[in-house]
Write an enzyme that holds these catalytic residues in place. Structure first.
Site, PDB file in Angstrom:
ATOM      1  N   ASP A 205       0.812  -1.215   0.000  1.00 22.29           N
ATOM      2  CA  ASP A 205       0.000   0.000   0.000  1.00 22.29           C
ATOM      3  C   ASP A 205       0.851   1.272   0.000  1.00 22.29           C
ATOM      4  O   ASP A 205       0.370   2.343   0.375  1.00 22.29           O
ATOM      5  CB  ASP A 205      -0.978   0.011   1.188  1.00 22.29           C
ATOM      6  CG  ASP A 205      -2.119   1.019   0.998  1.00 22.29           C
ATOM      7  OD1 ASP A 205      -2.424   1.337  -0.163  1.00 22.29           O
ATOM      8  OD2 ASP A 205      -2.682   1.474   2.007  1.00 22.29           O
TER       9      ASP A 205
ATOM     10  N   ASP B 233      -3.267  -4.742  -5.279  1.00 20.29           N
ATOM     11  CA  ASP B 233      -2.515  -3.485  -5.448  1.00 20.29           C
ATOM     12  C   ASP B 233      -1.054  -3.680  -5.816  1.00 20.29           C
ATOM     13  O   ASP B 233      -0.369  -2.701  -6.107  1.00 20.29           O
ATOM     14  CB  ASP B 233      -2.554  -2.606  -4.186  1.00 20.29           C
ATOM     15  CG  ASP B 233      -3.893  -1.940  -3.972  1.00 20.29           C
ATOM     16  OD1 ASP B 233      -4.682  -1.884  -4.915  1.00 20.29           O
ATOM     17  OD2 ASP B 233      -4.142  -1.484  -2.852  1.00 20.29           O
TER      18      ASP B 233
ATOM     19  N   ASP C  47     -12.994   0.923   5.265  1.00 14.83           N
ATOM     20  CA  ASP C  47     -11.753   1.408   4.670  1.00 14.83           C
ATOM     21  C   ASP C  47     -11.000   2.325   5.620  1.00 14.83           C
ATOM     22  O   ASP C  47      -9.860   2.704   5.343  1.00 14.83           O
ATOM     23  CB  ASP C  47     -12.049   2.192   3.384  1.00 14.83           C
ATOM     24  CG  ASP C  47     -12.692   1.329   2.318  1.00 14.83           C
ATOM     25  OD1 ASP C  47     -12.277   0.172   2.158  1.00 14.83           O
ATOM     26  OD2 ASP C  47     -13.622   1.815   1.635  1.00 14.83           O
TER      27      ASP C  47
END
Length: 386
Positions: free
Chosen positions: A177, A215, A367
């Protein structure tokens, strides 16, 4: 809009339907398969596959500005074979279909814990019937090499015993991330390679879907070219390790989503990460933890697959957990209001080159705006489900 697909984890703990965490020790769980690091793959030309799909007009957007430097890995061992090429498997005409057409609902998750603990809550029936009763992915987001094999095996063996197909998410790539909400992962790529070996040892021999590192490809723009190449080599190796350990495992690589990179750019990175080789890959996944409509993702994924090339067996899986009302017009990605759960998880989509609709992100897990990142938030779940 660029939203990290994987804001699903509080640092050091996993979400989704992750089984109980192990300790942080490095003790050996059991012997692992011996697969060496891939060489760094040069950038290959992006060529269309023989099949032609309509290519959407997708504008590439900037990746998140946050970044984190990983520790450089040590010298790579001599490669077993080049990733991105195949001596045998790229000639395969079709993937082996799973014996089961049903997905596995693991009996441990935050939403199930909440449902069991709140039988009298007026929201309980809606959350139970529309979220908790559906199968969802199991995330392994903590770097705990000493216990990862046994915890993966607990999920895959449960699926095998039930005659259903589990979905597992390894999520421990270094610099995960880019230092954002879900930062963490293994300390370096050598440690990650070892963790993947141990993960693969728990896959068993039954049907299983692996959503490999959300990701990890689409968000790689935050890294330098050298760091990106190292990461992609490690991902290509990971795909080989997983499929060598269990030939019935179907491994999918990160394609971001339809609102992020243009298909040709994403396909170029995916080729470097081994996603065009049947030795490593069964295709791509998209929309993890995001909100783009299924129709947009189908069009986008087909365009990425066309640009990717590789064997015609490669397909796509789409996260439909929160896309029932599409993406917000303002680009908000953190628990945006007005969203809905999407299509129920299934391995029978009726759509060419689309292998499954999955709930990779479990609806109701925040989130980081309506609750702590990765925690189940009943008010948010109820808003999505009602």
């Amino acid at each position: 809009m660029v939203a990290a697909a994987s804001v699903v984890v509080a640092v050091g703990t996993a979400t989704g339907m992750l089984s109980a965490l192990g300790d942080d020790g490095g003790g050996m769980d059991e012997a692992r398969p011996k697969v060496t690091r891939s060489p760094l793959l040069r950038s290959l030309p992006v060529l269309p596959s023989p099949s032609v799909s309509a290519t959407p007009s997708v504008s590439a957007s900037a990746s998140p500005s946050a970044s984190a430097r990983r520790t450089s890995p040590g010298p790579s061992p001599k490669p077993k074979r080049k990733s991105g090429t195949s001596e045998k498997s790229d000639a395969k005409e079709s993937r082996t279909s799973p014996a089961s057409t049903r997905l596995y609902r693991h009996p441990e998750s935050q939403v199930l814990d909440w449902v069991r603990a709140h039988p009298d809550d007026p929201r309980q029936d809606v959350i139970r019937s529309r979220i908790a009763d559906h199968p969802a992915a199991v995330w392994f987001a903590d770097y705990t090499p000493g216990t990862i094999t046994s915890r993966v095996r607990a999920v895959t063996s449960g699926g095998a015993e039930a005659g259903r197909v589990p979905v597992v998410v390894p999520y421990a790539i270094p610099d995960r991330d880019c230092g954002g909400h879900s930062q963490g992962g293994a300390p370096d790529l050598d440690a990650y390679d070892d963790w993947i070996d141990r993960f693969a040892a728990g896959l068993g021999s039954g049907d299983v879907i692996v959503v490999l590192e959300p990701d990890s490809v689409a968000q790689a723009e935050c890294m330098s070219a050298g760091e990106r190449a190292d990461r992609f080599a490690s991902l290509a190796r990971a795909g080989r390790v997983l499929k060598d350990a269990n030939p019935n495992a179907r491994v999918y690589f990160d394609a971001g989503h339809s609102g992020w990179h243009a298909p040709a750019k994403q396909a170029g990175w995916l080729r470097q990460a081994g996603a065009a080789s049947a030795d490593s890959s069964d295709g791509i996944f998209s929309n993890v933890s995001n909100f783009h409509t299924t129709a947009d993702e189908v069009t986008y994924d087909r365009a990425v697959l066309d640009a990717l090339g590789g064997p015609p067996s490669l397909g796509a899986v789409i996260d439909t957990s929160r896309n029932g009302n599409g993406a917000p017009a303002d680009g908000e990605w953190c628990d945006p209001a007005g969203r809905e759960i999407g299509r129920a998880p299934t391995l029978s989509t009726g759509m060419g080159r689309v292998d499954a609709y999955l709930w990779v992100k479990l609806p109701g897990e925040s989130d980081g705006c309506k609750g702590k990142p990765g925690t189940f938030t009943p008010s948010y779940a109820y808003d999505l489900a009602r």
